[in-house]
Design an enzyme around this catalytic site. Structure first.
Site, PDB file in Angstrom:
ATOM      1  CG  ASN A 209       6.733  -4.459 -16.716  1.00  0.00           C
ATOM      2  OD1 ASN A 209       7.398  -5.477 -16.686  1.00  0.00           O
ATOM      3  ND2 ASN A 209       5.790  -4.197 -15.807  1.00  0.00           N
ATOM      4  CB  ALA A 275       6.266  -8.900  -9.280  1.00  0.00           C
ATOM      5  CG  ASP A 279       3.908   1.832 -11.073  1.00  0.00           C
ATOM      6  OD1 ASP A 279       3.781   1.155 -10.039  1.00  0.00           O
ATOM      7  OD2 ASP A 279       5.016   2.162 -11.537  1.00  0.00           O
ATOM      8  CE  LYS A 289      -8.382  -5.141 -32.971  1.00  0.00           C
ATOM      9  NZ  LYS A 289      -8.074  -5.683 -34.277  1.00  0.00           N
ATOM     10  N   PRO A 305      -3.093  -0.784  -7.056  1.00  0.00           N
ATOM     11  CG  PRO A 305      -3.799  -2.839  -6.211  1.00  0.00           C
ATOM     12  CD  PRO A 305      -3.914  -1.948  -7.414  1.00  0.00           C
ATOM     13  CG  ASP A 306       2.959   0.679  -3.525  1.00  0.00           C
ATOM     14  OD1 ASP A 306       3.439  -0.456  -3.305  1.00  0.00           O
ATOM     15  OD2 ASP A 306       3.654   1.694  -3.668  1.00  0.00           O
ATOM     16  CB  ILE A 307       1.312  -5.280  -3.841  1.00  0.00           C
ATOM     17  CG1 ILE A 307       0.339  -5.270  -5.009  1.00  0.00           C
ATOM     18  CG2 ILE A 307       1.154  -6.555  -3.021  1.00  0.00           C
ATOM     19  CD1 ILE A 307       0.647  -6.277  -6.103  1.00  0.00           C
ATOM     20  CG  PHE A 324      13.649  -6.189  -6.689  1.00  0.00           C
ATOM     21  CD1 PHE A 324      13.427  -7.115  -5.688  1.00  0.00           C
ATOM     22  CD2 PHE A 324      14.678  -6.406  -7.589  1.00  0.00           C
ATOM     23  CE1 PHE A 324      14.217  -8.249  -5.575  1.00  0.00           C
ATOM     24  CE2 PHE A 324      15.482  -7.534  -7.494  1.00  0.00           C
ATOM     25  CZ  PHE A 324      15.251  -8.455  -6.489  1.00  0.00           C
ATOM     26  CE  LYS A 342       6.772   1.812  -2.431  1.00  0.00           C
ATOM     27  NZ  LYS A 342       6.458   1.220  -3.714  1.00  0.00           N
TER      28      LYS A 342
HETATM   29  O1  C5P Z   1       7.453   2.300  -6.192  1.00  0.00           O
HETATM   30  P1  C5P Z   1       7.971   1.333  -7.146  1.00  0.00           P
HETATM   31  O2  C5P Z   1       6.929   0.783  -8.098  1.00  0.00           O
HETATM   32  O3  C5P Z   1       9.195   1.766  -7.892  1.00  0.00           O
HETATM   33  O4  C5P Z   1       8.475   0.113  -6.230  1.00  0.00           O
HETATM   34  C1  C5P Z   1       8.942  -1.069  -6.750  1.00  0.00           C
HETATM   35  C2  C5P Z   1       8.650  -2.146  -5.770  1.00  0.00           C
HETATM   36  O5  C5P Z   1       7.265  -2.107  -5.428  1.00  0.00           O
HETATM   37  C3  C5P Z   1       8.890  -3.553  -6.277  1.00  0.00           C
HETATM   38  O6  C5P Z   1       9.318  -4.363  -5.210  1.00  0.00           O
HETATM   39  C4  C5P Z   1       7.499  -3.964  -6.794  1.00  0.00           C
HETATM   40  O7  C5P Z   1       7.353  -5.377  -6.741  1.00  0.00           O
HETATM   41  C5  C5P Z   1       6.569  -3.251  -5.843  1.00  0.00           C
HETATM   42  N1  C5P Z   1       5.301  -2.767  -6.417  1.00  0.00           N
HETATM   43  C6  C5P Z   1       4.123  -3.176  -5.833  1.00  0.00           C
HETATM   44  N2  C5P Z   1       2.917  -2.713  -6.305  1.00  0.00           N
HETATM   45  C7  C5P Z   1       2.870  -1.864  -7.348  1.00  0.00           C
HETATM   46  C8  C5P Z   1       4.064  -1.423  -7.938  1.00  0.00           C
HETATM   47  C9  C5P Z   1       5.255  -1.894  -7.447  1.00  0.00           C
HETATM   48  O8  C5P Z   1       4.157  -3.953  -4.889  1.00  0.00           O
HETATM   49  N3  C5P Z   1       1.707  -1.455  -7.791  1.00  0.00           N
END
Ligand code: C5P
Length: 400
Positions: A209, A275, A279, A289, A305-307, A324, A342
């Site tokens: 991105n 960061a 997603d 390639k 993973p949603d960190i 953020f 979260k």
């Molecule tokens: O749910 P969304 O991606 O919009 O949330 C954004 C927040 O989640 C940011 O703080 C970003 O650093 C964090 N994030 C994360 N892991 C992901 C995607 C976003 O920790 N896979």
């Protein structure tokens, strides 16, 4: 108020030096103690007697002057000052400082000075924009030196452009704001993530991105300036940072960022996830390639993973977690949902619909929403100032 604050002003040879007596007066009026260091060229523009009378202190202008209070004036002065401002700063002093050259009173003092340094450049537009000056400033900025950008207007050389030293009243305001802020994060451990992640598709391609990482780096610098011990986990970005209390860890993928975050989270008091983590990631990374197809190509992406959510689950009551959100629609509703889901202390919302905010911009416009859904809306401003607003909010919340 600047009562009890010790300020050193380093003056170099620029016509803007004529404004420094006004700066000295306003700092003294606010209660500060001021000492002046002037290069030989600076004294072509402003006199010793003016500087000594206004600062109420002996001028330091000659390394070997027999009237110096100490034989190593640059060392005793470096210990004395709380802050050092170089104003006006010529291209010459910026170049010397960035390259560790110590051949006059001020360049020597700069190397001996370990506290906060501000630089207010003043020079012709062409010189200011030249690549060596820009490169030197970039390097110093990454080392935690604060630049007070010159303004646009009439220059002594007869041209009009960028290069006018910032006005003394504004410089005094910036110094005052810094000196009154102090070390409110002293020895706090802060974990910050910055930049994008890159998710490979094959050996030559990836998805990512537009995040530049600037917001996260400004947050890291601000926390470090306020005394925190910062761990900065950065995706692929072009910034450098060389402050001694920032430990930088470079990662590329969301999976690597997760591993780094989980490894460090429990040891930190405050975590800020700035960061822009991808997603989705490619389900498989092709070994070779991918060949160009005659028409369409399909690549299967799977969720990363949603960190932040994982950190929210692990958060202890003595820890603080800030996220953020960058939204294009239903921004408030979505941001509020994220604070709850979260387990965040607050979320920083920046909207792509605000002109000048978000990715690739030098500026940002944010709204902070806390876990009680109380909202604070901030003006559009440089990301360095946005970082101050966010860290102020962290300090205020952390103390509660
Ligand atoms: O749910 P969304 O991606 O919009 O949330 C954004 C927040 O989640 C940011 O703080 C970003 O650093 C964090 N994030 C994360 N892991 C992901 C995607 C976003 O920790 N896979």
């Amino acid at each position: 108020m600047l009562k009890g604050k010790k300020i050193i002003i380093g003056i170099t040879g620029s016509i803007a030096a004529y404004k420094i007596p006004i700066l000295i007066r306003s700092l003294i009026k606010e209660g500060a103690e001021v000492k002046i260091v002037a290069t030989k060229n600076a004294l072509e523009f402003v006199t010793k007697i003016t500087l000594e009378t206004l600062s109420k202190n002996k001028l330091y202008y000659d390394v070997f002057d027999k009237d110096n209070d100490y034989s190593t004036e640059h060392i005793s002065m470096a210990e004395w000052g709380d802050v050092l401002i170089v104003a006006p700063a010529s291209a010459n002093i910026i170049g010397k400082y960035a390259n560790g050259i110590a051949d006059n009173v001020l360049s020597t003092l700069l190397l001996a000075f370990t506290k906060k340094v501000f630089i207010a450049p003043a020079m012709n537009t062409g010189m200011y924009k030249s690549f060596p000056v820009q490169k030197n400033m970039k390097y110093l900025e990454a080392s935690g030196i604060a630049f007070i950008a010159p303004g646009y207007g009439d220059l002594a050389c007869g041209t009009v452009g960028d290069g006018r030293m910032e006005e003394p009243a504004k410089i005094a305001e910036i110094l005052s704001e810094y000196l009154n802020r102090g070390q409110d994060l002293k020895d706090r451990k802060v974990l910050i993530t910055a930049g994008p992640t890159q998710e490979s598709i094959d050996p030559v391609r990836y998805i990512s991105n537009h995040s530049s990482g600037l917001m996260g780096f400004e947050l890291a610098k601000n926390c470090a300036e306020r005394g925190a011990l910062v761990t900065l986990i950065a995706g692929p970005v072009s910034f450098t940072v060389t402050m001694p209390n920032i430990l930088r860890i470079n990662v590329v993928t969301a999976e690597q960022m997760k591993a780094a975050c989980l490894g460090h989270f429990e040891h930190n008091d405050i975590t800020i996830m700035a960061a822009a983590v991808a997603d989705y990631t490619s389900e498989v990374i092709a070994a070779k390639k991918l060949k160009k197809q005659p028409e369409k190509i399909s690549i299967k992406f799977v969720k990363t993973p949603d960190i932040l959510a994982e950190l929210g689950k692990r958060k202890r009551s003595d820890q603080m977690l800030v996220g953020f959100a960058l939204e294009t629609d239903n921004e408030l509703k979505n941001a509020k949902l994220k604070v709850k889901n979260k387990n965040l202390d607050f979320i920083v919302l920046n909207s792509l619909s605000d002109k000048g905010a978000g990715f690739k911009h030098f500026t940002n416009k944010i709204t902070i929403i806390n876990k009680d859904y109380a909202m604070k809306v901030f003006d559009l401003k440089p990301k360095s100032k946005v970082a101050v607003d966010i860290v102020n909010e962290i300090v205020a919340t952390y103390k509660k």
